[in-house]
Design a protein around this motif. Structure first.
Motif, PDB file in Angstrom:
ATOM      1  N   LEU A 228       0.816  -1.212   0.000  1.00 33.13           N
ATOM      2  CA  LEU A 228       0.000   0.000   0.000  1.00 33.13           C
ATOM      3  C   LEU A 228       0.848   1.260   0.000  1.00 33.13           C
ATOM      4  CD1 LEU A 228      -2.777  -0.956   2.590  1.00 33.13           C
ATOM      5  CD2 LEU A 228      -3.034  -0.748   0.108  1.00 33.13           C
ATOM      6  N   GLN A 231       1.231   2.560  -3.359  1.00 33.50           N
ATOM      7  CA  GLN A 231      -0.017   2.938  -4.016  1.00 33.50           C
ATOM      8  C   GLN A 231      -0.594   4.250  -3.516  1.00 33.50           C
ATOM      9  OE1 GLN A 231      -2.848  -0.304  -3.855  1.00 33.50           O
ATOM     10  NE2 GLN A 231      -1.273  -1.849  -4.181  1.00 33.50           N
ATOM     11  N   HIS A 353      -8.880   0.334  -0.357  1.00 28.64           N
ATOM     12  CA  HIS A 353      -7.796  -0.648  -0.425  1.00 28.64           C
ATOM     13  C   HIS A 353      -8.158  -1.979   0.234  1.00 28.64           C
ATOM     14  CE1 HIS A 353      -5.154   2.393  -2.001  1.00 28.64           C
ATOM     15  NE2 HIS A 353      -5.285   3.162  -0.924  1.00 28.64           N
ATOM     16  N   ARG A 357      -6.538  -5.273   4.567  1.00 31.50           N
ATOM     17  CA  ARG A 357      -5.201  -4.824   4.176  1.00 31.50           C
ATOM     18  C   ARG A 357      -4.805  -3.560   4.939  1.00 31.50           C
ATOM     19  NH1 ARG A 357      -3.195  -3.676  -2.041  1.00 31.50           N
ATOM     20  NH2 ARG A 357      -1.006  -4.265  -1.732  1.00 31.50           N
TER      21      ARG A 357
END
Length: 414
Positions: A228, A231, A353, A357
């Motif tokens: 993550l 991202q 997301h 997660r």
């Protein structure tokens, strides 16, 4: 259907309050097992007999204790990268059933290692148990899944209250049963997983599988929590802030027992009672946090709590004797408010997301800091545990400043 829609969709929940109650019960009993060792490791290593366990390879008992403290959160750190994200793919209940069963085996192996005085097996068992103790990320994800039925902040406050109760009861059980044998607290922690599995099967509904890689290793590689950071730049900044805050908080969690042993001469029972008083303060504050009006500036509220935590840790570096105990107990209040506000904001802000997660990333940060504190603190403690608390206070001040900067940016966001 878009990725965002898939990740935010959930199966209808017929009895959301019952599910919340079940998740809270799971968190309570599971946390008891995680919390039991904290008041007993200092007496086992520093106050224990001079043998091959407490002086393994000729090392100082404080260093051995630091390694033992680091082993469990290191396992949780590694597990947190995958356990939460895998629950997005394979379902919350399925992942929880596997992790709770592995916890049962891990606790029993730890008890065997203590009984036989095998230090290496003890460290390996603590690491192995940690791999599946990161399931708190799954519990948080389950709570976040209920957002259409229950207010996020209230739900997280209730979950946190049960987590703190586990930290209250666990150290008490560990401290009071240690005289029966070093391995007894871990046997009890393992047995606590049995009612957890029963509650899981009876009260938590199965969740549907998500679209994604069917192969387990492929799913772990593609959906691990640290991905993550590439991202989302906001999550990357949040990671740095939370790492700084968690370092300070873990200075308290990991080394307050040694602080009490060195400065007050408390044994495992005395340490357990002080830890229980702190957790009672955290539980009460968490229940209060769930009743307060929802803040329109949650990050600013979290920053204030981080600043108060820094004051408490600095007090531990300076105050003598029982004044430090007052600081330890009082620190429970800002910690509880912080933990009610930030996860709720994260679950809403980054829901796209996947809740498992995102909550997995939150656990990863915490236990990364846990490992860092355990390893560095083991060395610093050779000088004084007060230096560890001073360093923790400094990192919490840093986190508060980073949170305020993040709050200003978020408030300017359309």
């Amino acid at each position: 259907m878009s990725e965002a829609a898939v990740l935010n969709s959930s199966a209808p929940v017929k009895h959301p309050r019952l599910v919340l109650l079940a998740v809270c019960a799971l968190a309570l009993m599971s946390t008891m097992g995680v919390a039991m060792p904290y008041p007993i490791l200092a007496p086992i290593f520093v106050g224990g007999p001079v043998d091959g366990f407490t002086h393994f390879a000729g090392l100082d008992p404080k260093l051995l204790m630091g390694l033992a403290l680091a082993a469990n959160p290191l396992g949780i750190l590694v597990g947190s990268l995958f356990v939460g994200p895998l629950s997005d793919r394979y379902g919350r209940r399925a992942v929880l059933s596997v992790t709770l069963s592995c916890n049962l085996v891990g606790y029993l192996l730890t008890a065997v290692a203590l009984d036989q005085r095998w230090y290496l097996l003890f460290v390996l068992a603590r690491f192995g148990t940690g791999l599946t103790e990161g399931n708190i990320a799954v519990a948080r994800a389950l709570i976040a899944d209920l957002h259409e039925h229950i207010d996020r902040t209230q739900a997280f406050a209730a979950l946190n209250a049960c987590l703190y109760m586990g930290w209250l009861i666990g150290p008490l059980v560990g401290g009071l049963t240690l005289p029966l044998g070093d391995g007894v607290p871990f046997v009890l922690a393992g047995l606590a997983m049995l009612p957890c599995l029963l509650i899981l099967g009876l009260a938590v509904p199965p969740s549907p599988h998500r679209d994604g890689p069917l192969n387990l290793l492929q799913a772990m590689r593609e959906k691990q929590a640290l991905g993550l950071l590439k991202q989302d730049k906001v999550l990357a900044a949040l990671f740095a802030m939370q790492l700084s805050y968690s370092f300070g908080i873990n200075s308290l969690y990991e080394f307050a027992p040694l602080w009490m042993l060195e400065n007050l001469g408390l044994d495992s029972s005395g340490i357990a009672w002080v830890t229980a008083a702190q957790c009672f303060a955290m539980t009460s504050a968490s229940l209060l946090a769930g009743k307060l009006p929802r803040s329109h500036r949650p990050l600013r509220r979290a920053a204030v709590m981080a600043l108060l935590a820094s004051f408490g840790l600095t007090a531990l570096a300076l105050l003598p004797g029982w004044g430090g105990v007052v600081a330890i107990v009082g620190l429970g209040v800002p910690l509880a408010f912080y933990n009610a506000v930030l996860p709720a904001w994260m679950s809403e802000r980054f829901a796209v997301h996947g809740q498992g997660r995102v909550m997995g990333l939150l656990s990863t940060v915490f236990f990364l800091a846990n490992v860092m504190v355990a390893l560095s603190g083991g060395l610093i403690s050779l000088l004084s545990t007060r230096w560890i608390m001073a360093l923790g206070g400094l990192t919490c001040i840093t986190a508060a400043l980073l949170l305020l900067r993040m709050a200003r940016r978020e408030e300017q966001r359309p």
